[in-house]
Every structure is written in C-alpha cells, then in structure tokens.
Design a protein around this motif. Structure first.
Motif, mmCIF file in Angstrom:
data_model
loop_
_atom_site.group_PDB
_atom_site.id
_atom_site.type_symbol
_atom_site.label_atom_id
_atom_site.label_comp_id
_atom_site.label_asym_id
_atom_site.label_seq_id
_atom_site.Cartn_x
_atom_site.Cartn_y
_atom_site.Cartn_z
ATOM 1 N N TYR A 34 0.599 1.704 7.884
ATOM 2 C CA TYR A 34 0.306 2.662 7.928
ATOM 3 C C TYR A 34 -0.081 4.106 8.372
ATOM 4 N N SER A 35 0.463 5.264 7.630
ATOM 5 C CA SER A 35 0.749 6.924 7.861
ATOM 6 C C SER A 35 -0.376 7.689 7.665
ATOM 7 N N ASP B 56 9.681 2.567 2.154
ATOM 8 C CA ASP B 56 8.776 3.661 2.205
ATOM 9 C C ASP B 56 7.948 4.495 1.409
ATOM 10 N N ALA B 57 6.589 3.845 1.132
ATOM 11 C CA ALA B 57 6.681 4.030 -0.104
ATOM 12 C C ALA B 57 5.397 5.013 -0.241
ATOM 13 N N THR B 58 5.582 6.076 0.857
ATOM 14 C CA THR B 58 4.669 7.495 0.625
ATOM 15 C C THR B 58 5.588 7.940 -0.341
ATOM 16 N N TYR C 93 0.597 -1.148 -0.024
ATOM 17 C CA TYR C 93 -0.020 0.062 -0.071
ATOM 18 C C TYR C 93 0.845 1.474 -0.118
ATOM 19 N N ASP C 94 0.382 2.265 -0.464
ATOM 20 C CA ASP C 94 0.993 3.729 -0.765
ATOM 21 C C ASP C 94 1.395 4.250 0.746
ATOM 22 N N ARG C 95 1.989 4.788 1.188
ATOM 23 C CA ARG C 95 1.744 5.553 2.700
ATOM 24 C C ARG C 95 2.090 4.615 3.550
ATOM 25 N N SER C 96 2.451 2.771 3.243
ATOM 26 C CA SER C 96 2.852 2.315 4.187
ATOM 27 C C SER C 96 4.579 2.200 4.619
ATOM 28 N N ARG C 97 4.871 1.685 5.479
ATOM 29 C CA ARG C 97 6.301 0.737 5.463
ATOM 30 C C ARG C 97 6.450 -0.349 5.952
ATOM 31 N N GLN C 98 7.259 -0.725 5.641
ATOM 32 C CA GLN C 98 7.988 -2.525 5.203
ATOM 33 C C GLN C 98 9.256 -2.198 4.878
ATOM 34 N N GLU C 99 9.752 -3.388 6.238
ATOM 35 C CA GLU C 99 10.820 -3.602 6.533
ATOM 36 C C GLU C 99 11.252 -5.050 5.769
#
Length: 380
Positions: free
Chosen positions: A234-235, A111-113, A56-62
């Motif tokens: 998700y931000s 960071d998909a932002t 997803y956009d605005r998500s963060r994934q490690e």
C-alpha cells in the motif's frame, strides 16, 4: 436400367461400411476468408486469478495468468498490452512460437491508485501474428481503507505568510476491513510547513499543519506524504496543499523629514512624526488577482487570509514595533505607537545630532536585516 447399376453398387458399398461401424466424416469448419485471421486457439487455464475481489485503493497487486495453446498449428506470440494504465505487463514471452499443447504465462501488476472506489473491470489484450487477438478482463472491487476529511487537497488561498501563526488539519479515519489495524507515519517537516499527528477518539488521527514563518514568496503546490503501515503493498497517502504567499507590503507614509536652519539654531530637540502603513500586495486582490485553482477545488477552501484578518493590523504593528530599528541611531530617540491602521513613529533629534560631520542625509528603517524604507533628511 443399365445406367442405374453403378449407382446402386456404390450405395450398397456405403451401406456395408456403415454396418461395420465406421462413422461418416464430419464437415470441417470453413477456412477463413482472404484477409481474415483464424480464431485464437489460446485458452486461460487459471481464470480464477482474474477475479481479484476486494482490493484497497493505492495498493499494488500482482497477477500471474496461465495460458495453453488448445488448437492446431503454430502461432506466434507478439505482444501483451493493457487498455488501462493501471495494469502493467511485468513479464511476457518475446516472439514465442507456440505449438499445440504449449503453455506460457503473463505476470501483471494492478496499481489501484488511479481506480475510483467501487467495482471495476479492466482489459488486457494479447496480439498474435497469425490468429485473432485474445482479450480478457480483470475484475475487482476497489475499497478505501481510510477516509480523509476535508479531502485529499486543501486550498489555502492568497495570503501574506509573514508573522501570523495559523493551523490547518486533515482528519484520517480508518475504514479498513475487520481485523486490519492501520498506523500512520508522521511526515517530516518541509521548507514551508511542520506536521504533527495527534490521536483522536474512535481510532481517528489528526494531521496538524503549521507554517514555518515567514514563508517563501510565490505560488506553491506542496505534496505531503503520510506513510501507512498495516497494509501490504500500500503506497503512502498523498495530500496536497495549494496557495500563494504574497508577503506583506509596508509603506512609509511620509518619508521626507524637513527642517529649517532657524529651528536648528534654537538648539532645541527637534521632533518629527511619520507612519508605516500596511497595503495590499500587488495582485492580492481586485482584477489583477490570478485564480490559482479550478472552481471544483476551491469548494474546500481553508483560506489563511481569514486568520490574518482576524488577528488585526494593530497586533501586527505591535509586533513590528518590537523588531523595528532606525539606523544610524546616534543621538536619535524613537517612540513607536501601534494603532489600528498604522505604526506611528515619533523621532526626536538631539542638538548633538546636527553637529555631526558630515550630516546624515537619510535614515534607514530596518526589521532585522530587512530594509523596510529610507527616510530623507532635508535642511532648508
């Protein structure tokens, strides 16, 4: 023939060795030429983690990537870096000597932002001191779990922002994957605006925006954070409101009130009329107006001035008449008439007013604590 004998003996020895099952030595790769580094012997042992799939956009994934030294000789790990600011190296070795068979790992965060919707490829590079750098790619497909209409930014334009109430709306539509339920957190009121989330049919939400009048003067670029629940890491959804509050310029059209001694000697009530008009504030229109936003952002304008013009000046002057006062008001009667283009004031001065010692030389027009103008009294 005597000279050929040593050569024949050597050939027979070689044939005898091959017959005993010993393979000939393979040629070694040519050493790197001066100034060139040898190829990197490091391999990725869990390459599957680099295929992120749909995120997803605005998500963060490690991402934790595992490596192994699969060559010969020691190498020195120097630094890991990304070619895109969307990938941060959270954890990496520091000046690590690697020997054949050694392993190490990198912990990365995506960071998909900043990613545009659709497939993406981003690269990470590991530099070593005595071999070539290792470059690998992170792949995925950025999807939007919600859609915002009319967009993430709204241009409100240049407007008075005094007493005309208006509303603007953002519509939030969920487009998340099946089985994902989203909910939103209503933003807290700010200095300028109040916000309210309202449900709409088919799972949509409407964010209503109302001004807290009168608004502070000047240009503003206000960020509105809408919390999103139901998605991990998700931000907040960030919306932007742009505009310029210029206030309202009210002018007393005829502020000088003249009287003659002969008029006052009659002992009759003296009347004078004046008008308050509304004028454009400086820089509100014409050549002097400053262009607030780039052209590409003005395509979705929701100009507040349209609401202010729709209300009409007569309504504004009617409201002003309810709030306006003349000070000092002793022995003065004030009648107010709201017209389409002005607020007409009729002041009646009783004979007792002129007997004051000392006689006032000016009157103040006030709206609450705000001074709108002064009226000068002149007796000839």
């Amino acid at each position: 023939m005597k000279n050929m004998l040593p050569v024949l003996l050597l050939l027979l020895c070689c044939l005898n060795l091959f017959a005993e099952g010993e393979a000939p030595q393979l040629a070694l790769p040519a050493p790197p030429r001066p100034g060139e580094l040898p190829a990197c012997p490091v391999q990725i042992t869990n390459a599957g983690v680099l295929q992120l799939g749909r995120i997803y956009d605005r998500s963060r994934q490690e991402i934790r990537v595992q490596f192994r030294h699969a060559g010969e000789g020691a190498i020195l790990f120097r630094v890991a870096r990304s070619t895109c600011p969307c990938i941060t190296v959270l954890e990496a070795p520091l000046n690590l000597n690697l020997f054949p068979g050694d392993t190490f790992s990198l912990r990365l965060q995506l960071d998909a932002t900043t990613l545009a919707p659709g497939p993406f490829t981003r690269h990470v590079i590991i530099d070593f001191s005595n071999c070539e750098s290792l470059r690998f790619a992170v792949h995925g497909d950025c999807v939007q779990p919600l859609r915002v209409s009319p967009g993430l930014e709204m241009e409100l334009g240049s407007f008075e922002g005094v007493d005309v109430m208006w509303k603007r709306h953002f519509e939030l539509t969920t487009t998340a994957l099946a089985g994902t339920t989203l909910s939103f957190v209503e933003p807290a009121a700010s200095e300028r605006f109040e916000f309210e989330l309202k449900p709409l049919p088919h799972g949509r939400q409407q964010l209503e925006i109302r001004p807290r009048l009168p608004l502070p003067l000047g240009e503003f670029h206000e960020r509105v954070n809408v919390g999103v629940n139901g998605l991990e890491n998700y931000s907040d959804l960030q919306l932007m409101l742009h505009g310029h509050v210029r206030g309202r310029a009210l002018v007393v059209k005829n502020p000088l009130l003249e009287f003659t001694q002969a008029e006052l000697a009659t002992g009759a009530v003296q009347q004078r009329e004046l008008a308050i008009i509304r004028v454009a504030a400086e820089g509100a229109q014409g050549r002097g107006r400053r262009r607030l936003m780039p052209a590409k952002r003005r395509s979705g304008e929701h100009l507040v001035v349209v609401d202010e013009q729709r209300v009409g000046t007569k309504v504004i002057f009617t409201k002003l008449a309810e709030e306006l006062s003349v000070q000092p008001a002793t022995d003065i009667t004030v009648e107010m008439l709201a017209e389409e283009h002005q607020l007409l004031l009729r002041l009646s001065f009783s004979p007792a007013f002129w007997q004051q010692k000392p006689l006032p030389t000016a009157l103040q027009l006030r709206r609450g604590n705000e001074l709108l103008g002064e009226l000068e009294l002149l007796v000839k």
